[in-house]
Design a protein around this motif. Structure first.
Motif, PDB file in Angstrom:
ATOM      1  N   UNK A  25     -15.472  62.982  26.071  1.00  0.00           N
ATOM      2  CA  UNK A  25     -15.969  61.652  26.447  1.00  0.00           C
ATOM      3  C   UNK A  25     -16.366  60.848  25.214  1.00  0.00           C
ATOM      4  N   UNK A  26     -16.999  61.520  24.241  1.00  0.00           N
ATOM      5  CA  UNK A  26     -17.404  60.844  23.014  1.00  0.00           C
ATOM      6  C   UNK A  26     -16.191  60.345  22.238  1.00  0.00           C
ATOM      7  N   UNK A  27     -15.169  61.188  22.135  1.00  0.00           N
ATOM      8  CA  UNK A  27     -13.944  60.784  21.450  1.00  0.00           C
ATOM      9  C   UNK A  27     -13.270  59.628  22.176  1.00  0.00           C
ATOM     10  N   UNK A  28     -13.334  59.655  23.496  1.00  0.00           N
ATOM     11  CA  UNK A  28     -12.727  58.598  24.298  1.00  0.00           C
ATOM     12  C   UNK A  28     -13.416  57.263  24.038  1.00  0.00           C
ATOM     13  N   UNK A  29     -14.758  57.286  23.988  1.00  0.00           N
ATOM     14  CA  UNK A  29     -15.523  56.046  23.737  1.00  0.00           C
ATOM     15  C   UNK A  29     -15.161  55.449  22.376  1.00  0.00           C
ATOM     16  N   UNK A  30     -14.868  56.310  21.416  1.00  0.00           N
ATOM     17  CA  UNK A  30     -14.529  55.841  20.073  1.00  0.00           C
ATOM     18  C   UNK A  30     -13.086  55.370  19.984  1.00  0.00           C
ATOM     19  N   UNK A  31     -12.326  55.520  21.071  1.00  0.00           N
ATOM     20  CA  UNK A  31     -10.939  55.075  21.082  1.00  0.00           C
ATOM     21  C   UNK A  31      -9.955  56.080  20.533  1.00  0.00           C
ATOM     22  N   UNK A 189     -13.630  46.395  24.989  1.00  0.00           N
ATOM     23  CA  UNK A 189     -13.828  47.393  23.941  1.00  0.00           C
ATOM     24  C   UNK A 189     -14.024  48.749  24.557  1.00  0.00           C
ATOM     25  N   UNK A 190     -13.633  49.780  23.823  1.00  0.00           N
ATOM     26  CA  UNK A 190     -13.701  51.141  24.351  1.00  0.00           C
ATOM     27  C   UNK A 190     -15.126  51.544  24.646  1.00  0.00           C
ATOM     28  N   UNK A 191     -16.103  50.994  23.875  1.00  0.00           N
ATOM     29  CA  UNK A 191     -17.489  51.419  24.063  1.00  0.00           C
ATOM     30  C   UNK A 191     -18.072  50.920  25.366  1.00  0.00           C
ATOM     31  N   UNK A 192     -17.572  49.768  25.874  1.00  0.00           N
ATOM     32  CA  UNK A 192     -18.202  49.186  27.048  1.00  0.00           C
ATOM     33  C   UNK A 192     -17.455  49.457  28.330  1.00  0.00           C
ATOM     34  N   UNK A 193     -16.298  50.123  28.237  1.00  0.00           N
ATOM     35  CA  UNK A 193     -15.511  50.334  29.451  1.00  0.00           C
ATOM     36  C   UNK A 193     -16.055  51.494  30.265  1.00  0.00           C
ATOM     37  N   UNK A 194     -15.834  51.420  31.551  1.00  0.00           N
ATOM     38  CA  UNK A 194     -16.180  52.486  32.492  1.00  0.00           C
ATOM     39  C   UNK A 194     -14.894  53.079  33.034  1.00  0.00           C
ATOM     40  N   UNK A 195     -14.809  54.411  33.098  1.00  0.00           N
ATOM     41  CA  UNK A 195     -13.576  55.045  33.561  1.00  0.00           C
ATOM     42  C   UNK A 195     -13.296  54.703  35.013  1.00  0.00           C
ATOM     43  N   UNK A 196     -12.054  54.333  35.283  1.00  0.00           N
ATOM     44  CA  UNK A 196     -11.638  53.937  36.607  1.00  0.00           C
ATOM     45  C   UNK A 196     -10.580  54.891  37.085  1.00  0.00           C
ATOM     46  N   UNK A 197     -10.428  55.029  38.381  1.00  0.00           N
ATOM     47  CA  UNK A 197      -9.370  55.880  38.894  1.00  0.00           C
ATOM     48  C   UNK A 197      -8.379  55.044  39.677  1.00  0.00           C
TER      49      UNK A 197
END
Length: 564
Positions: A25-31, A189-197
């Motif tokens: 999840x951390x890597x994902x937030x960083x893009x 931005x990757x930091x502010x996005x929420x995962x969607x399905x």
């Protein structure tokens, strides 16, 4: 002490899966999506349900990895089995649109219902819409109000705790009820996005406000239209870039307001050319096999979707695709059957080596892996159906099975899937089941069977029953080759030194280049036959002899090419 050690081990694995999930999840937030996918996969393989959902989402969208609907559906299914509501929701979408699994509206509805019962709000809103519009189910105002109220928190019963929100990437797929044009969601931005399905709906991709849709949905009492495709027939061969569909439409008094919506492979066509008087419509086709789905829409509601599978006639210049079903069953959930230690590893090893053959010469390689509890009789039937739907006459399909096999008193062979009762062999996957499924698969089919008594599946000299089976294969399927681990009842030896059945060990080695002969451009079916015969006998001290059968006498061909 054994139970305590087992519990401690399971807890450690679960904790490790959770830690890997947080890291991903951390890597994902960083893009860093590619690295995130690697770590999500590690967590998913450790059994973390949320990570299984995440890696399924990555495969579905192609974010951080190559898009692969088959793998996406597999990971959604594993997560859904752990009751992860969002995975149930996304898997329902896959079944609705035939993405990575055969199209199945009943399974789509059942998964949507499970997700809604797990208090997933979007599933509840979508289910309410289904009941309002008569999609997947008959219109039912009471059910519509029930699920709409639950989604809005109006039900009096104590609602279960919702699963926590997960992250999402730039690629956003949302699906709602039919009727609106697809829209793109602006990137953030990757930091502010929420995962969607993936939001389930019968057909098209679009950005939609599901809450608003459910709140404004009406439940008209008029009868919905009825639509049928008259021509061409299902599984028709085509070679042009366009097809003229002829259909029958009953509008139930709403003719003027009725429109036909057409989708190809789940994507709604931007424009269609319809001749209402003749009930025909021209549809642009892709340059590959495709599924067309149509439904009629008017003020009375939507018709039931109807679908048509078309197979593109390929030329000699088009590269084939390779579709593989790899099955490994060692734990049968039957105390009467001994557990086989290496069968899942057999299937995993074969799936891994065959996946490397993309470009040699295959345009694409898709592998469906079924192990233990994922390899029920229903799962095997679904996998065979997947082969039938995905393959074209130019493609090659492989059926690999490592596990237990049984013969009955009439000398008939049975694959033993997970959950099969050895006292009720008619509930297992029989040679007849295999033959019936194989005869509708397009292209060439190669079967590898590493199982006890597998000689009974192929050997024509053993009895009238097996002789008859081979004769049926000759009539039923052109282009089938079958390799069995033993021509007798000897079992495929398992050895700690190499951890595979002798047949699978030799097979994997052959795919890794051990069977390569000088001047050979690729591994031919005949070279493979000779290598397996020699190598299996060597490994088993001449106690086991594999068998090969070519029921239709087709010419030998290269299973894959060697790298230059």
């Amino acid at each position: 002490m054994f139970l305590i050690t087992t519990c401690i081990g399971a807890t450690a694995i679960a904790d490790n899966g959770e830690q890997l999930l947080h890291r991903a999840d951390s890597l994902y937030r960083m893009g860093n999506f590619e690295k995130a996918v690697e770590v999500y996969l590690q967590s998913a393989e450790a059994g973390n349900a949320e990570a299984q959902f995440d890696i399924g989402y990555a495969y579905y969208t192609g974010e951080g990895t190559q898009r692969d609907y088959t793998s996406a559906a597999m990971w959604f299914k594993r997560s859904a089995k752990q009751n992860f509501a969002k995975a149930q929701y996304n898997l329902a979408y896959c079944y609705m649109n035939g993405r990575g699994v055969p199209r199945d509206y009943d399974k789509a509805y059942n998964l949507l219902l499970k997700s809604a019962e797990n208090n997933y709000k979007r599933a509840q809103l979508t289910l309410a819409d289904c009941y309002a519009r008569g999609v997947l189910v008959e219109k039912n105002e009471d059910e519509y109000n029930k699920w709409k109220d639950k989604a809005e928190g109006k039900n009096t019963e104590q609602a279960p705790k919702q699963q926590k929100e997960t992250l999402k990437g730039d690629f956003d797929i949302q699906v709602d009820m039919p009727g609106e044009k697809p829209k793109e969601q602006p990137k953030d931005t990757a930091q502010t996005q929420q995962k969607q399905n993936v939001i389930l709906g019968p057909n098209e991709l679009k950005k939609a406000n599901t809450t608003a849709t459910a709140q404004t949905a009406t439940t008209p009492t008029a009868t919905a239209p009825i639509l049928r495709i008259l021509y061409p027939e299902d599984q028709s061969i085509f070679h042009t870039d366009q097809v003229k569909l002829k259909y029958q439409l009953l509008t139930n008094g709403c003719t003027d307001s009725t429109r036909i919506v057409v989708m190809v492979d789940g994507q709604r066509l931007p424009t269609t050319r319809a001749v209402r008087a003749a009930n025909t419509i021209d549809v642009d086709l892709p340059r590959h096999d495709c599924t067309i789905m149509m439904y009629a829409q008017n003020s009375c509601g939507n018709s039931e979707p109807v679908s048509l599978r078309l197979i593109r006639e390929t030329s000699q210049f088009e590269l084939p695709k390779l579709f593989v079903v790899a099955i490994g069953v060692g734990d049968y959930n039957d105390p009467k059957l001994p557990k086989l230690k290496f069968t899942c590893k057999d299937a995993q090893d074969f799936a891994k080596v065959v996946a490397t053959k993309k470009g040699l010469p295959y345009e694409d390689v898709q592998v469906k892996l079924l192990c233990d509890s994922e390899a029920t009789r229903a799962d095997i039937f679904e996998a065979m159906e997947w082969l039938k739907q995905e393959s074209s006459p130019n493609d090659v399909c492989i059926f690999f099975y490592a596990g237990h096999g049984l013969r009955d008193e009439k000398d008939r062979f049975f694959f033993i899937p997970y959950g099969c009762n050895s006292d009720k062999l008619y509930d297992c996957f029989s040679a007849t089941d295999f033959r019936n499924e194989a005869e509708d698969i397009n292209g060439k089919l190669i079967a590898f069977v590493d199982a006890c008594y597998s000689g009974a599946l192929f050997e024509g000299t053993r009895s009238a029953a097996t002789s008859h089976f081979v004769e049926q294969l000759k009539r039923a399927k052109n282009g089938m080759l079958l390799y069995a681990s033993s021509s007798s009842d000897t079992k495929s030896r398992e050895d700690e030194s190499w951890g595979n059945g002798a047949f699978t060990k030799a097979l994997v080695e052959s795919f890794n280049g051990a069977a390569r002969e000088e001047q050979s451009e690729g591994l031919s079916t005949q070279e493979l036959e000779h290598f397996l015969y020699k190598e299996v006998r060597k490994i088993t001290d001449f106690k086991q002899t594999p068998i090969f059968i070519n029921p239709n006498g087709i010419e030998h061909f290269n299973i894959f090419n060697y790298e230059k």
